[in-house]
Design an enzyme around this catalytic site. Structure first.
Site, PDB file in Angstrom:
ATOM      1  N   GLU A 124      39.171  35.643  54.657  1.00 25.43           N
ATOM      2  CA  GLU A 124      38.877  34.973  53.386  1.00 25.43           C
ATOM      3  C   GLU A 124      38.982  35.927  52.197  1.00 25.43           C
ATOM      4  O   GLU A 124      39.407  35.549  51.113  1.00 25.43           O
ATOM      5  CB  GLU A 124      37.454  34.409  53.492  1.00 25.43           C
ATOM      6  CG  GLU A 124      36.923  33.794  52.244  1.00 25.43           C
ATOM      7  CD  GLU A 124      35.412  33.615  52.269  1.00 25.43           C
ATOM      8  OE1 GLU A 124      34.959  32.692  51.598  1.00 25.43           O
ATOM      9  OE2 GLU A 124      34.700  34.390  52.937  1.00 25.43           O
ATOM     10  N   ASP A 156      31.096  32.320  43.574  1.00 31.81           N
ATOM     11  CA  ASP A 156      29.691  32.331  43.989  1.00 31.81           C
ATOM     12  C   ASP A 156      29.481  33.449  45.025  1.00 31.81           C
ATOM     13  O   ASP A 156      29.863  33.262  46.143  1.00 31.81           O
ATOM     14  CB  ASP A 156      29.243  30.971  44.535  1.00 31.81           C
ATOM     15  CG  ASP A 156      30.279  30.318  45.440  1.00 31.81           C
ATOM     16  OD1 ASP A 156      31.448  30.756  45.489  1.00 31.81           O
ATOM     17  OD2 ASP A 156      29.921  29.332  46.108  1.00 31.81           O
TER      18      ASP A 156
END
Length: 551
Positions: A505, A305
């Site tokens: 991340e 996403d």
């Protein structure tokens, strides 16, 4: 299709999110914060106080008034998870990364290993006692969170967290994560995207069986296999239920069944309510809005996403059509699930289940060959559905998505593909010439759209799946490409860590030593799967004393 009803707590928190956005403005605003805050008092009391807040003529609340209200009536986001010292953590585990000989890399690897202490939590007793005051869901065991705004356990992240925990010899912590995910299946019928009330409408890439397999391979824990099997069968049913199932008639006239992402939701995602509504305002009809919301939530279910991979007309975000895509990687994961269930059924002596699942895996392999494989590109390509309402879709060559994504190579992670020698040779050649392998690892796509699952971002799970698939093939050429990718990835993580003191991340694979960006929130640190993949790579390849670590 069943759509999980919104609870009154979530409806209220969405109103709070909107009020906060109006009061504090868009700068540094993270909508997720406002659906994560625990209530200090009953919802009725809190709502009553909220109604009584002084409002301006246009209905907005002054920032100072809202700040006071938040302090009086809510705990901090994440306060309902308490830090936990994992009992199986030791500063330098016995036999830790024996192949890492370089002193600087070894010292850093121990720092990454020590991050498990920062990321381990348990759900506070308050959540068990008053679940109605929290969007956090109660879980039986300790959890390892990704980090930063991701302050609860996540489904697919947990696989790479577990791979890192195994390298860190923390088998009990790894098993506790699996126990939590099994408890979600027992309660909801599937593993939720994350352990929050607002994630009950979707799952995430189904890797639970892979987590259990890795733990079993390391510990030989047969009890875990026995305990997991009923839950895995239930999860398999969820992924093969009508909402996720697609039937395709191929060019040879054979019928195949494959799976797609399809969230059970047609409203804005509560954790991104404000932003989703803004995008949906581009549509005029209610049904178009609902379809867009479903495609948004389904992209979140995919873990990607967001990406141009799900857009009919990239990079136009409002052309997101995730539910019209049959994704290569999802079907590879379900194939892996079928093989793992067959393996576990053998372990517990249930031969008929084992046979049935080997058969299912064989059928899925044939379906993937037929629908996804592109012999000109030597890659597996996602397939676009023309009309979702058809019972049986007729395969058309022009419907394969010819754009290059790292996911086009994920099937190589699965045994039926990595064990095929001639296939591996063509796929390795294709990956080498795909333009995805960059200075600091494998790019997610070749399109720079500003979305986070696109160029120039590289993500730990994609590096790992590709590297491990290449390695398992046993081909020397594949192994050297795997090692090249792993070295690049470890190096860029090391340099970024040295610069920032943090694990990130996502990383920029175009520029060694830079972290990634883009997407709907600021770059996050911590970070569960990045730590796990670095440790797994160092365990596999080591780091010789005479190899420099620099960009």
């Amino acid at each position: 299709m069943a759509v999980t009803p919104s609870t009154s707590l979530l409806s209220f928190l969405q109103r709070l999110q909107k009020t906060a956005f109006e009061a504090f403005g868009a700068t540094d605003f993270d909508p997720k914060t406002y659906v994560d805050v625990p209530l200090k008092f009953a919802l009725s009391v809190t709502e009553d106080a909220f109604q009584k807040l002084p409002r301006n003529a246009n209905g907005t609340v002054a920032a100072e008034d809202l700040k006071r209200f938040l302090e009086a009536y809510f705990g901090g986001a994440g306060d309902d998870l308490v830090h936990l010292n994992p009992h199986d953590f030791v500063r330098e585990p016995e036999g830790f990364l024996p192949k890492v000989k370089h002193p600087k890399v070894r010292a850093w690897a121990l720092q990454v290993h020590s991050l498990w202490k920062n990321l381990t939590r348990k759900v506070s007793d308050a959540v068990q006692a008053h679940p109605d005051l929290h969007t956090l869901l109660p879980l039986p065991g300790s959890v390892v969170i990704p980090g930063s705004r991701f302050r609860e356990v996540y489904y697919w992240d947990s696989y790479w967290v577990i791979r890192g925990l195994i390298a860190s010899k923390m088998h009990d912590t790894a098993t506790a994560i699996v126990t939590n995910l099994i408890s979600l299946i027992e309660q909801y019928g599937f593993v939720l995207n994350g352990a929050r009330l607002y994630y009950t409408n979707r799952s995430q890439p189904p890797l639970l069986s892979a987590m259990i397999y890795e733990i079993y391979r390391t510990t030989g824990d047969e009890e875990l296999v026995k305990r997991s099997l009923p839950a895995l069968l239930k999860e398999y049913e969820f992924w093969n239920s009508d909402i996720h199932k697609v039937t395709i008639l191929d060019a040879q006239g054979c019928t195949h069944t494959l799976n797609r992402y399809n969230a059970m939701w047609d409203k804005p995602r509560p954790e991104s309510f404000i932003k989703d509504q803004v995008f949906a305002s581009n549509f005029s009809s209610v049904s178009e809005k609902q379809q867009f919301y479903r495609d948004l939530a389904s992209a979140a279910e995919s873990g990607w996403d967001f990406s141009t991979r799900w857009m009919r007309n990239p990079p136009n975000f409002t052309t997101l059509a995730t539910t019209s895509v049959i994704p290569v990687d999802l079907n590879a994961f379900v194939l892996g699930m079928e093989l793992n269930i067959a393996f576990f059924a053998k372990v517990v002596g249930d031969n008929s289940t084992a046979e049935r699942f080997l058969e299912n895996a064989d059928l899925r392999k044939k379906a993937m060959d037929s629908v996804f494989w592109n012999a000109n590109m030597n890659q597996w390509l996602d397939y676009w559905l023309e009309n979702k309402c058809e019972e049986v879709h007729v395969w058309k060559n022009g419907h394969q998505n010819k754009n290059v994504f790292a996911s086009n190579f994920v099937p190589l992670w699965m045994k039926p593909f990595y064990s095929d020698t001639s296939l591996v040779a063509s796929v390795v050649e294709s990956l080498k010439t795909s333009d995805l392998v960059r200075a600091a690892g494998v790019a997610t796509s070749l399109t720079d759209s500003g979305q986070q699952w696109d160029f120039p971002n590289g993500w730990a799970p994609l590096q790992h799946m590709l590297v491990e698939g290449l390695l398992k093939s046993g081909s020397q050429e594949a192994r050297s490409l795997a090692e090249e990718i792993a070295i690049k990835w470890v190096t860029t993580n090391y340099i970024v860590y040295k610069k920032t003191g943090l694990m990130h991340e996502k990383l920029d694979v175009e520029h060694c030593g830079e972290f990634g960006g883009g997407g709907e929130y600021v770059p996050q640190t911590g970070f569960g799967w990045s730590n796990g993949v670095v440790l797994a790579f160092l365990e596999e390849f080591g780091w010789p004393e005479d190899r420099d670590i620099e960009c």
